[in-house]
Design a protein around this motif. Structure first.
Motif, mmCIF file in Angstrom:
data_model
loop_
_atom_site.group_PDB
_atom_site.id
_atom_site.type_symbol
_atom_site.label_atom_id
_atom_site.label_comp_id
_atom_site.label_asym_id
_atom_site.label_seq_id
_atom_site.Cartn_x
_atom_site.Cartn_y
_atom_site.Cartn_z
ATOM 1 N N GLY A 291 45.864 54.416 26.634
ATOM 2 C CA GLY A 291 47.136 54.559 27.313
ATOM 3 C C GLY A 291 47.266 53.568 28.456
ATOM 4 N N ALA A 292 48.323 53.723 29.253
ATOM 5 C CA ALA A 292 48.575 52.821 30.373
ATOM 6 C C ALA A 292 47.528 53.009 31.469
ATOM 7 C CB ALA A 292 49.968 53.065 30.922
ATOM 8 N N GLY A 293 47.353 51.958 32.286
ATOM 9 C CA GLY A 293 46.405 52.042 33.386
ATOM 10 C C GLY A 293 45.726 50.713 33.636
ATOM 11 N N GLU A 294 44.690 50.738 34.448
ATOM 12 C CA GLU A 294 43.982 49.526 34.842
ATOM 13 C C GLU A 294 42.727 49.332 33.988
ATOM 14 O OE1 GLU A 294 45.337 47.508 37.247
ATOM 15 O OE2 GLU A 294 46.963 48.983 37.129
ATOM 16 N N LEU A 295 42.452 48.082 33.653
ATOM 17 C CA LEU A 295 41.247 47.706 32.925
ATOM 18 C C LEU A 295 40.487 46.649 33.711
ATOM 19 C CD1 LEU A 295 42.709 47.239 29.324
ATOM 20 C CD2 LEU A 295 41.395 49.209 30.139
ATOM 21 N N LEU A 296 39.175 46.669 33.606
ATOM 22 C CA LEU A 296 38.343 45.622 34.187
ATOM 23 C C LEU A 296 37.537 44.996 33.067
ATOM 24 C CD1 LEU A 296 37.166 44.048 36.556
ATOM 25 C CD2 LEU A 296 35.505 45.904 36.876
ATOM 26 N N LEU A 297 37.748 43.696 32.859
ATOM 27 C CA LEU A 297 37.055 42.957 31.816
ATOM 28 C C LEU A 297 36.099 41.954 32.450
ATOM 29 C CD1 LEU A 297 40.028 42.207 29.389
ATOM 30 C CD2 LEU A 297 38.566 44.236 29.494
ATOM 31 N N VAL B 26 56.215 50.434 28.270
ATOM 32 C CA VAL B 26 57.557 49.855 28.208
ATOM 33 C C VAL B 26 58.187 50.301 26.897
ATOM 34 C CG1 VAL B 26 58.944 47.754 28.177
ATOM 35 C CG2 VAL B 26 56.889 47.860 29.589
ATOM 36 N N GLY B 27 59.192 51.171 26.988
ATOM 37 C CA GLY B 27 59.801 51.704 25.775
ATOM 38 C C GLY B 27 58.781 52.472 24.957
ATOM 39 N N ASN B 28 58.643 52.088 23.687
ATOM 40 C CA ASN B 28 57.674 52.736 22.812
ATOM 41 C C ASN B 28 56.339 51.976 22.741
ATOM 42 O OD1 ASN B 28 59.484 54.803 22.057
ATOM 43 N ND2 ASN B 28 60.423 53.460 20.520
ATOM 44 N N VAL C 149 49.613 36.679 34.596
ATOM 45 C CA VAL C 149 50.333 36.346 33.372
ATOM 46 C C VAL C 149 50.572 37.638 32.608
ATOM 47 C CG1 VAL C 149 50.371 34.973 31.263
ATOM 48 C CG2 VAL C 149 49.184 34.102 33.300
ATOM 49 N N SER C 150 51.805 37.816 32.148
ATOM 50 C CA SER C 150 52.192 39.062 31.489
ATOM 51 C C SER C 150 52.704 38.807 30.081
ATOM 52 C CB SER C 150 53.295 39.772 32.296
ATOM 53 O OG SER C 150 52.865 40.057 33.606
ATOM 54 N N GLY C 151 52.510 39.805 29.236
ATOM 55 C CA GLY C 151 53.023 39.727 27.881
ATOM 56 C C GLY C 151 52.777 41.029 27.164
ATOM 57 N N THR C 152 53.146 41.046 25.886
ATOM 58 C CA THR C 152 52.915 42.229 25.071
ATOM 59 C C THR C 152 52.352 41.788 23.740
ATOM 60 O OG1 THR C 152 53.913 44.271 24.238
ATOM 61 C CG2 THR C 152 55.247 42.259 24.099
#
Length: 264
Positions: A67-73, A87-89, A249-252
């Motif tokens: 689900g949504a939230g923060e990730l650390l890679l 965002v939406g579905n 940088v953002s995207g889907t």
């Protein structure tokens, strides 16, 4: 593309990336709560950082289980924090790179690069700065004088591969600026075994650092990069280079496979 890494053997990951055939595949190994070790492989080699595969992996993880939230890679170049929102579905991910860097593109490698691309000095936009930029990988940044020149991408694959390996470049970033907040991009990626990458968040982040350094960011420090248009695979990258430190940088992404071990 992303896969859950089970044994961490580089040869196995490289073989699977080659079999899959995407420009990069992200391999994740869980090491904590919403914390992962990540490695990226093109069909021919390991890549220290890949932004669009990071976005795709984060969206796939959110969709599959987190689900949504923060990730650390934890990547080869350092910690990459990713914020995933609903965002939406679907989901939208924003990564923050390691601190960007810029450097001069020396005249010798520049001349070799232009020769491999079959570009002349007159094909470069004299009003925008060429150079080297880093947002996880080093990229030479060249601005085409027109959008039409950018559309004509035919290069010497072997010569450019050899040059990139020698200089340690990730992709070659070729650009035109429609306006301050809208940039068209093509990224040659022969060292990865493909002619061109349809989306390169690492290069978009590096570009953000170069524009920041040269005082060329639009008001608010945000701009968009359109990439993959000439490949028939249009991709949109939203870049926020405001402030200091890492570039955002953002995207889907959308799912292409339903196997539980992989997704996009």
């Amino acid at each position: 593309m992303y896969c859950i890494a089970r044994n961490g053997v580089a040869a196995d990951m490289l073989g699977l990336a080659a079999e899959i055939g995407y420009s990069e595949t992200a391999f994740l190994e869980a090491i904590g709560d919403r914390e992962y070790r990540v490695r990226f492989f093109s069909p021919q080699a390991e890549v220290d950082f890949c932004g669009h595969a990071t976005v795709a992996a984060a969206v796939a993880l959110a969709d599959a289980e987190l689900g949504a939230g923060e990730l650390l890679l934890h990547s080869n170049v350092g910690e990459i924090r990713v914020s995933v929102a609903t965002v939406g579905n679907g989901y939208h991910a924003t990564l923050t790179t390691v601190a960007p860097k810029t450097a001069e593109l020396p005249s010798g490698p520049l001349a070799e690069l232009l020769a491999a691309l079959d570009w002349e000095v007159e094909d470069l936009d004299p009003d925008l700065p060429i150079g080297l930029a880093f947002g996880g990988l080093w990229h030479p940044i060249l601005w085409a004088v027109t959008r039409e020149r950018l559309a004509e991408l035919e290069y010497d694959f072997a010569a450019l591969t050899a040059l990139m390996r020698r200089e340690g470049w990730g992709t070659v970033s070729l650009l035109t600026r429609e306006r301050a907040d809208l940039i068209h991009s093509r990224n040659a990626f022969p060292i990865g075994g493909v002619v061109e990458d349809p989306a390169t968040s690492a290069a978009a982040a590096a570009l953000g650092g170069l524009l920041r350094t040269n005082g060329l960011l639009p008001a608010g420090g945000k701009f968009r990069v359109l990439q993959g248009e000439d490949m028939g695979q249009p991709c949109l990258l939203d870049v926020d280079a405001s402030g200091h430190g890492g570039i955002r940088v953002s995207g889907t992404a959308r799912r292409l496979h339903t196997d539980k071990t992989s997704g996009n």
